[in-house]
Design a protein around this motif. Structure first.
Motif, PDB file in Angstrom:
ATOM      1  N   UNK A   1      40.159  39.510  54.441  1.00  0.00           N
ATOM      2  CA  UNK A   1      40.134  40.655  53.530  1.00  0.00           C
ATOM      3  C   UNK A   1      40.890  40.341  52.239  1.00  0.00           C
ATOM      4  N   UNK A   2      40.138  39.974  51.212  1.00  0.00           N
ATOM      5  CA  UNK A   2      40.735  39.721  49.890  1.00  0.00           C
ATOM      6  C   UNK A   2      40.307  40.854  48.965  1.00  0.00           C
ATOM      7  N   UNK A   3      40.658  40.708  47.687  1.00  0.00           N
ATOM      8  CA  UNK A   3      40.268  41.720  46.700  1.00  0.00           C
ATOM      9  C   UNK A   3      38.764  41.940  46.680  1.00  0.00           C
ATOM     10  N   UNK A   4      38.038  40.868  46.902  1.00  0.00           N
ATOM     11  CA  UNK A   4      36.574  40.949  46.864  1.00  0.00           C
ATOM     12  C   UNK A   4      36.056  41.902  47.948  1.00  0.00           C
ATOM     13  N   UNK A   5      36.557  41.746  49.165  1.00  0.00           N
ATOM     14  CA  UNK A   5      36.105  42.620  50.261  1.00  0.00           C
ATOM     15  C   UNK A   5      36.590  44.055  50.017  1.00  0.00           C
TER      16      UNK A   5
ATOM     17  N   UNK B   1      32.892  42.370  32.053  1.00  0.00           N
ATOM     18  CA  UNK B   1      33.208  40.998  31.655  1.00  0.00           C
ATOM     19  C   UNK B   1      34.587  40.608  32.213  1.00  0.00           C
ATOM     20  N   UNK B   2      35.072  39.449  31.803  1.00  0.00           N
ATOM     21  CA  UNK B   2      36.326  38.931  32.357  1.00  0.00           C
ATOM     22  C   UNK B   2      37.518  39.834  32.036  1.00  0.00           C
TER      23      UNK B   2
ATOM     24  N   UNK C   1      32.080  39.128  36.507  1.00  0.00           N
ATOM     25  CA  UNK C   1      31.442  37.881  36.063  1.00  0.00           C
ATOM     26  C   UNK C   1      31.177  36.904  37.208  1.00  0.00           C
ATOM     27  N   UNK C   2      31.925  37.032  38.322  1.00  0.00           N
ATOM     28  CA  UNK C   2      31.668  36.152  39.465  1.00  0.00           C
ATOM     29  C   UNK C   2      30.486  36.647  40.293  1.00  0.00           C
TER      30      UNK C   2
END
Ligand code: ADP
Ligand code: ASP
Ligand code: MG
Length: 436
Positions: A106-110, A149-150, A186-187
Motif C-alpha cells: 500500500x503506497x500512495x498510488x494504491x 501535470x507534475x 503524469x505516471x
C-alpha cells in the motif's frame, strides 16, 4: 453544451439520485459531473488510513460497512430486477477492487486508487438508473481524459484533446455522465484534484470544451455573504465577479473548491451556483462583470501558519525578499498573506509539508518565529482605492479581536486579516453585524 456538477448530498441517497435523474432529463445537451455519495470519500480516507497504519482488520470492517450501505442504496434505487442485478455486479467489482487494493502493498498510488472508488460507484449506479428509466445517456470515463501535470495542475491541452475524442465517439448523444474529482497523473496512475475536487473537474471540463455555462449544484442556494456553518442568517449573493468568487473559494468558502474558478475565468465561461433541494432558487451567477464598490462577503480559511522573518541587515538590503521567496519557491510552498516592515517580514502558508526545511534555510540568514493555529478572515468585494471608509468599517467591526496581520491593497477585491483560530467564529459574527 452545459456542464452540471452535482455534489455529494445531491447524490446522497436513492431518493436524491431519482430526483436528480428527473432534474437533468430536460432534453438540453449537457455533461453531468458527479461527486461520490456524501460521506463516501471520508469513509475511503478512513479505510486508507487504517491500511496505512497496518490495521487490516479494521480496514476490512470499514469496507464491509461501506459495502452494506451501498447494497441498501442499490436495493432501494432500482425498480427492475434486471437493473438491480446490474447494480449488484457493479458493486461486486468495485468492492473486489477495493479489497484487492487494501490487501496488497500500500503506497500512495494504491491510496489514491482507493479514494477514486466513490465517484466510480456513484456514476456507475446513476448510469444504470438512467438506463432503467430509458434516458439516453453515455458514461464518460474521466480517467480517460482528466489529467494533472507534475505540479498537480490540470494538463489543459491534453484534457481538451482527449475529452474531445471521448465525446466524438458518441455522435448524436446529448447527455453525458462523468466522474468528478478523479484523474490521472503524469505516471498514468489514478490521482485526484484534492478534496472537493469535483467542482474543479466541472470548471476544467467546461473550459476545455468551451461550455456555454458551468453549473455547480449543491445543498445551498448559492454563495452566501458569510459562512453559514458559523453565522446564522447569512444570505445568498446574486452576482459575483470571477475575481471575487476566486478569492472567496480560495479563502475558505467551502461551496467552491479553492482553485476551481480559474479555468472558467480564463475561458470566460459563466459559473452558476444552484441548489438541488430548491432548483427554482436564483443562486449565484459568476461572470467577468463587477458590480463595483461593495463589500460582498466574508470567508475564513483555517490551518494557517505564520512565519515572522527578521533580518538585522534588512534595512536597505534589496535582495532580502528575493532570498526569502526563493526558499518558498524551491519548496513549492505558496504564500497566502504577506506584510513587511523595515526590518521584518511576516507571511503565511497553509501547506506545512516542508516547513522544517524552509525554517532551517531561513535561519541561515535571519531569525525566524513560527505561529500555528491561525485563520485568515477574508473580506471580499470591490474596494476601489478612491472610496473611503472600507478599512474603518472592517476594523470597527473587529475592534475586540486581536489581529496578527493585515493585508489590504494587494488586490481591489480582498482585505485579509489574520487571527487566532479560536477567535474565528467571533470575528465572522462581528463582521456580519458590522458589514451586512
Ligand atoms: P458539495 O458536496 O455539493 O460539493 P460542499 O459541502 O462542498 O457541497 O459545499 C456546500 C457547503 O458549503 C454548504 O452546505 C455550506 O455549509 C458550505 N459553505 C461554506 N461557506 C459558504 C458560503 N459562503 N456560501 C455558501 N455555502 C458555504
Ligand atoms: N468526493 C470528493 C470529496 O469528497 C470530491 C468532491 O466531492 O468534490 O472531496
Ligand atoms: Mg464540495
Amino acid at each position: 453544451m452545459k456542464i452540471l456538477k452535482f455534489g455529494g448530498t445531491s447524490v446522497g441517497s436513492a431518493e436524491r439520485m431519482r430526483a436528480l435523474a428527473g432534474l437533468i432529463n430536460d432534453g438540453a445537451p449537457k455533461i453531468v459531473v458527479l461527486s461520490a455519495m456524501a460521506g463516501t470519500t471520508n469513509a475511503l480516507v478512513e479505510i486508507a488510513g487504517a491500511v496505512c497504519a497496518g490495521e487490516r482488520v479494521k480496514a476490512e470492517g470499514l469496507i464491509g460497512a461501506l459495502e452494506e450501505k451501498y447494497s441498501a442504496v442499490a436495493a432501494e434505487l432500482y425498480g427492475r430486477g434486471e437493473t438491480l442485478a446490474g447494480g449488484k455486479e457493479l458493486l461486486a467489482s468495485r468492492f473486489a477492487e477495493l479489497r484487492a487494493l487494501a490487501a496488497g502493498p500500500f503506497t500512495g498510488k494504491e491510496e489514491r486508487a482507493v479514494l477514486a472508488q466513490g465517484e466510480l460507484l456513484s456514476t456507475g449506479l446513476f448510469q444504470l438508473l438512467l438506463e432503467e428509466g430509458k434516458i439516453d445517456s453515455v458514461l464518460l470515463p474521466a480517467l480517460a481524459f482528466m489529467r494533472i501535470d507534475a505540479d498537480g495542475e490540470p494538463a489543459m491541452a491534453y484534457i481538451e484533446a482527449e475529452a474531445g475524442k471521448e465525446l466524438a465517439k458518441h455522435p448524436g448523444k446529448e447527455l453525458f455522465i462523468t466522474q468528478g474529482y478523479i484523474c490521472r497523473n503524469p505516471a498514468g496512475e489514478i490521482d485526484n484534484l484534492k478534496r472537493g475536487g469535483s467542482d474543479y473537474t466541472a470548471t476544467i471540463l467546461g473550459a476545455a470544451i468551451r461550455a456555454e455555462e458551468i453549473q455547480i449544484w449543491t445543498d445551498i442556494d448559492g454563495m452566501h455573504n458569510n459562512d453559514p456553518r458559523v453565522v446564522e442568517g447569512t444570505s445568498p449573493i446574486a452576482e459575483l465577479s470571477f475575481d471575487e468568487a476566486a478569492e472567496l473559494a480560495y479563502f475558505g468558502a467551502k461551496i467552491l473548491h479553492p482553485t476551481c474558478i480559474l479555468p472558467a475565468q480564463l475561458r470566460n465561461v459563466p459559473v452558476r451556483l444552484l441548489n438541488t433541494m430548491q432548483p427554482a432558487a436564483r443562486g449565484t451567477l459568476i461572470t467577468e462583470r463587477t458590480a463595483g464598490d461593495q463589500i460582498k462577503a466574508v470567508a475564513a480559511k483555517d490551518g494557517i501558519t505564520a512565519i515572522k522573518i527578521k533580518s538585522g541587515r534588512m534595512l536597505l538590503a534589496y535582495g532580502f525578499l528575493r532570498a526569502v521567496f526563493g526558499i518558498f519557491e524551491r519548496y513549492k510552498t505558496p504564500i497566502d498573506m504577506i506584510t513587511t516592515s523595515e526590518v521584518a517580514v511576516s507571511l503565511t502558508i497553509d501547506d506545512t509539508k516542508n516547513l522544517d526545511a524552509i525554517v532551517r534555510e531561513l535561519k541561515g540568514f535571519c531569525s525566524v518565529e513560527v505561529d500555528y493555529g491561525l485563520t485568515i478572515v477574508c473580506v471580499v468585494g470591490s474596494f476601489t482605492a478612491e472610496k473611503e471608509g472600507y478599512a474603518l468599517k472592517i476594523f470597527e467591526a473587529m475592534k475586540n479581536i486581536p489581529i496578527r496581520m493585515i493585508s489590504y491593497g494587494g488586490s481591489e477585491n480582498n482585505v485579509s486579516v489574520l487571527v487566532k483560530t479560536e477567535r474565528k467564529s467571533e470575528a465572522l459574527l462581528a463582521l456580519n453585524k458590522g458589514l451586512f
